[in-house]
Design a protein around this motif. Structure first.
Motif, PDB file in Angstrom:
ATOM      1  N   ARG A 296       1.149  -1.721  -0.027  1.00  0.00           N
ATOM      2  CA  ARG A 296       0.139  -0.023  -0.266  1.00  0.00           C
ATOM      3  C   ARG A 296       1.000   1.006  -0.049  1.00  0.00           C
ATOM      4  NH1 ARG A 296      -4.121   2.447  -2.428  1.00  0.00           N
ATOM      5  NH2 ARG A 296      -5.379   3.707  -0.364  1.00  0.00           N
ATOM      6  N   SER A 297       2.397   1.073   1.075  1.00  0.00           N
ATOM      7  CA  SER A 297       2.746   2.182   0.593  1.00  0.00           C
ATOM      8  C   SER A 297       3.801   2.894  -0.627  1.00  0.00           C
ATOM      9  CB  SER A 297       3.857   2.489   1.863  1.00  0.00           C
ATOM     10  OG  SER A 297       4.956   3.398   2.262  1.00  0.00           O
ATOM     11  N   ALA A 298       3.719   1.775  -1.771  1.00  0.00           N
ATOM     12  CA  ALA A 298       4.532   1.665  -2.665  1.00  0.00           C
ATOM     13  C   ALA A 298       3.701   2.158  -3.241  1.00  0.00           C
ATOM     14  CB  ALA A 298       4.606   0.397  -2.705  1.00  0.00           C
ATOM     15  N   GLU A 299       2.062   2.070  -3.258  1.00  0.00           N
ATOM     16  CA  GLU A 299       0.565   2.189  -4.324  1.00  0.00           C
ATOM     17  C   GLU A 299       0.843   3.645  -4.040  1.00  0.00           C
ATOM     18  OE1 GLU A 299      -2.056  -0.062  -3.877  1.00  0.00           O
ATOM     19  OE2 GLU A 299      -1.145  -1.950  -4.006  1.00  0.00           O
ATOM     20  N   ILE A 300       1.015   4.281  -3.014  1.00  0.00           N
ATOM     21  CA  ILE A 300       0.621   5.490  -2.332  1.00  0.00           C
ATOM     22  C   ILE A 300       1.687   6.814  -3.281  1.00  0.00           C
ATOM     23  CG2 ILE A 300       0.179   6.906  -0.732  1.00  0.00           C
ATOM     24  CD1 ILE A 300      -1.007   5.055   1.047  1.00  0.00           C
ATOM     25  N   GLN A 301       3.728   5.987  -2.944  1.00  0.00           N
ATOM     26  CA  GLN A 301       4.888   6.467  -3.571  1.00  0.00           C
ATOM     27  C   GLN A 301       4.084   6.567  -4.584  1.00  0.00           C
ATOM     28  OE1 GLN A 301       7.775   4.961  -1.856  1.00  0.00           O
ATOM     29  NE2 GLN A 301       7.506   5.335   0.409  1.00  0.00           N
ATOM     30  N   ALA A 302       3.432   5.493  -5.944  1.00  0.00           N
ATOM     31  CA  ALA A 302       3.599   6.050  -7.144  1.00  0.00           C
ATOM     32  C   ALA A 302       2.109   7.034  -7.323  1.00  0.00           C
ATOM     33  CB  ALA A 302       3.116   4.476  -7.414  1.00  0.00           C
ATOM     34  N   ALA A 303       1.723   6.528  -6.706  1.00  0.00           N
ATOM     35  CA  ALA A 303       0.390   7.169  -6.757  1.00  0.00           C
ATOM     36  C   ALA A 303       0.771   9.045  -6.389  1.00  0.00           C
ATOM     37  CB  ALA A 303      -0.477   7.188  -6.317  1.00  0.00           C
TER      38      ALA A 303
ATOM     39  N   ALA B  21       3.815  10.386  -6.624  1.00  0.00           N
ATOM     40  CA  ALA B  21       4.768  10.425  -8.273  1.00  0.00           C
ATOM     41  C   ALA B  21       4.524  10.893  -9.258  1.00  0.00           C
ATOM     42  CB  ALA B  21       5.787   9.541  -8.315  1.00  0.00           C
ATOM     43  N   ARG B  22       2.616  10.175  -9.744  1.00  0.00           N
ATOM     44  CA  ARG B  22       1.937  10.203 -10.647  1.00  0.00           C
ATOM     45  C   ARG B  22       1.071  11.356 -10.620  1.00  0.00           C
ATOM     46  NH1 ARG B  22       0.784   5.132 -10.042  1.00  0.00           N
ATOM     47  NH2 ARG B  22      -1.595   5.788  -9.509  1.00  0.00           N
ATOM     48  N   LEU B  23       0.548  12.374  -9.805  1.00  0.00           N
ATOM     49  CA  LEU B  23       0.299  13.543  -8.620  1.00  0.00           C
ATOM     50  C   LEU B  23       0.773  13.964  -9.474  1.00  0.00           C
ATOM     51  CD1 LEU B  23      -2.783  12.520  -5.919  1.00  0.00           C
ATOM     52  CD2 LEU B  23      -3.685  13.313  -8.819  1.00  0.00           C
ATOM     53  N   ASP B  24       2.031  14.078  -8.844  1.00  0.00           N
ATOM     54  CA  ASP B  24       3.099  15.749  -9.206  1.00  0.00           C
ATOM     55  C   ASP B  24       3.897  15.742 -10.228  1.00  0.00           C
ATOM     56  OD1 ASP B  24       3.243  15.781  -6.438  1.00  0.00           O
ATOM     57  OD2 ASP B  24       5.287  14.455  -5.713  1.00  0.00           O
ATOM     58  N   ALA B  25       4.052  14.565 -11.149  1.00  0.00           N
ATOM     59  CA  ALA B  25       4.242  15.041 -13.028  1.00  0.00           C
ATOM     60  C   ALA B  25       3.041  15.411 -13.003  1.00  0.00           C
ATOM     61  CB  ALA B  25       4.299  13.490 -13.632  1.00  0.00           C
ATOM     62  N   ARG B  26       1.846  14.980 -12.846  1.00  0.00           N
ATOM     63  CA  ARG B  26       0.279  15.545 -13.915  1.00  0.00           C
ATOM     64  C   ARG B  26       0.871  17.331 -12.932  1.00  0.00           C
ATOM     65  NH1 ARG B  26      -2.249  15.927 -17.901  1.00  0.00           N
ATOM     66  NH2 ARG B  26      -4.986  16.314 -17.231  1.00  0.00           N
ATOM     67  N   LEU B  27       1.221  17.495 -11.554  1.00  0.00           N
ATOM     68  CA  LEU B  27       1.204  18.926 -11.560  1.00  0.00           C
ATOM     69  C   LEU B  27       1.789  20.077 -12.256  1.00  0.00           C
ATOM     70  CD1 LEU B  27      -0.206  20.740  -9.824  1.00  0.00           C
ATOM     71  CD2 LEU B  27       1.470  20.367  -7.814  1.00  0.00           C
ATOM     72  N   ALA B  28       3.146  19.497 -12.459  1.00  0.00           N
ATOM     73  CA  ALA B  28       3.950  20.306 -13.440  1.00  0.00           C
ATOM     74  C   ALA B  28       3.924  20.006 -14.282  1.00  0.00           C
ATOM     75  CB  ALA B  28       5.614  19.227 -12.958  1.00  0.00           C
ATOM     76  N   GLU B  29       3.202  18.811 -15.451  1.00  0.00           N
ATOM     77  CA  GLU B  29       2.866  19.272 -16.473  1.00  0.00           C
ATOM     78  C   GLU B  29       1.468  20.445 -16.782  1.00  0.00           C
ATOM     79  OE1 GLU B  29      -0.613  16.725 -19.357  1.00  0.00           O
ATOM     80  OE2 GLU B  29       1.534  15.006 -17.895  1.00  0.00           O
ATOM     81  N   LEU B  30       0.824  20.619 -15.072  1.00  0.00           N
ATOM     82  CA  LEU B  30      -0.662  21.078 -15.632  1.00  0.00           C
ATOM     83  C   LEU B  30      -0.298  22.747 -15.169  1.00  0.00           C
ATOM     84  CD1 LEU B  30      -3.700  19.732 -13.617  1.00  0.00           C
ATOM     85  CD2 LEU B  30      -3.306  20.000 -15.889  1.00  0.00           C
ATOM     86  N   THR B  31       1.060  22.756 -14.426  1.00  0.00           N
ATOM     87  CA  THR B  31       1.642  24.278 -13.869  1.00  0.00           C
ATOM     88  C   THR B  31       2.543  25.027 -15.658  1.00  0.00           C
ATOM     89  OG1 THR B  31       2.027  23.259 -12.149  1.00  0.00           O
ATOM     90  CG2 THR B  31       3.319  25.611 -12.742  1.00  0.00           C
ATOM     91  N   ALA B  32       3.236  24.168 -16.044  1.00  0.00           N
ATOM     92  CA  ALA B  32       3.668  24.376 -17.196  1.00  0.00           C
ATOM     93  C   ALA B  32       2.607  24.673 -18.303  1.00  0.00           C
ATOM     94  CB  ALA B  32       4.152  23.150 -17.939  1.00  0.00           C
TER      95      ALA B  32
END
Length: 190
Positions: free
Chosen positions: A83-90, A92-103
Motif C-alpha cells: 500500500r505504501s508503494a502504491e501511495i508513493q507511485a500515485a 509521483a504521478r500526481l506530482d508529474a501531472r501537477l508539473a505538467e499542468l503548471t507548465a
C-alpha cells in the motif's frame, strides 16, 4: 525446614511457559532464530499428543499460536508495504501531472498576454484611424462595429473627437453607446 511443593500447574510461571515453548520448538525440529530455517511442523496432532507430556503439548500450542500470529503480522506488513508503494507511485504521478499542468498554465498565460497585446495594438490602430478621419466618413463603419468594440474605441479616443463622432451617429445608437460607456464595470468572477 521442609520445602513445600506445589502442584505441577501452579509452579509454571510465564518464563517457564516461554522456556517450554522454545523447548517445544526444538523438539519439533524448528529453530527460534528465523522462520526460514524452521523444519515443517508435524501434521498429525495425535502423534504429537502420544509422545508429549501435558506441559509439552501446552508449549506446542503456544508455539503454534505464536507462528500463526507471526504469519498474520507478516501478511499485514506485506500489505502495508504494498500500500505504501502504491501511495508513493500515485504521489509521483500526481506530482508529474501537477508539473505538467503548471507548465501548461504558464504557456496559456503567456499566449493570453500575447493575444491581449496584439488585440490592444489593433484597437489602438483603429482608434488612430477613426481620429484622423472626419466623423461623417467614419459613421458607416462605426455603425457596423460590435457594441463592445465601439465602446472601447470611444473610450480610447480624445474626448472632443469622441463627442463629434457620437454627434454624427444616429441618435438611438449614440444614446446606447453613451449609456454603455457610463455603465459600471462588472468584473468576471473567477
Amino acid at each position: 525446614m521442609t520445602r513445600r511443593t506445589l502442584p505441577v500447574r501452579a509452579r509454571w510461571t510465564r518464563a517457564g511457559w516461554i522456556a517450554a515453548a522454545i523447548g517445544g520448538v526444538l523438539l519439533t525440529g524448528g529453530t527460534v532464530a528465523s522462520a526460514e530455517n524452521r523444519a515443517p511442523a508435524p501434521q498429525d496432532p495425535a502423534a504429537i499428543a502420544r509422545w508429549c507430556s501435558t506441559e509439552q503439548q501446552g508449549a506446542l500450542d503456544l508455539v503454534r499460536d505464536l507462528r500463526r500470529q507471526e504469519q498474520a503480522l507478516a501478511l499485514k506488513e506485506q500489505a502495508a508495504t504494498t500500500r505504501s508503494a502504491e501511495i508513493q507511485a500515485a504521489q509521483a504521478r500526481l506530482d508529474a501531472r501537477l508539473a505538467e499542468l503548471t507548465a501548461l498554465r504558464t504557456a496559456i498565460d503567456a499566449r493570453l498576454v500575447q493575444a491581449d497585446a496584439a488585440r490592444d495594438k489593433e484597437v489602438q490602430g483603429l482608434v488612430q484611424m477613426v481620429e484622423v478621419n472626419r466623423p461623417a466618413a467614419v459613421v458607416p463603419m462605426f455603425q457596423r462595429l460590435e457594441p463592445a468594440l465601439a465602446i472601447e474605441v470611444l473610450d480610447r479616443m480624445k474626448r472632443s473627437k469622441a463627442g463629434k463622432l457620437l454627434a454624427a451617429l444616429p441618435p438611438d445608437q449614440a444614446a446606447a453607446l453613451a449609456q454603455a460607456m457610463t455603465a459600471p464595470i462588472v468584473l468576471p468572477t473567477p
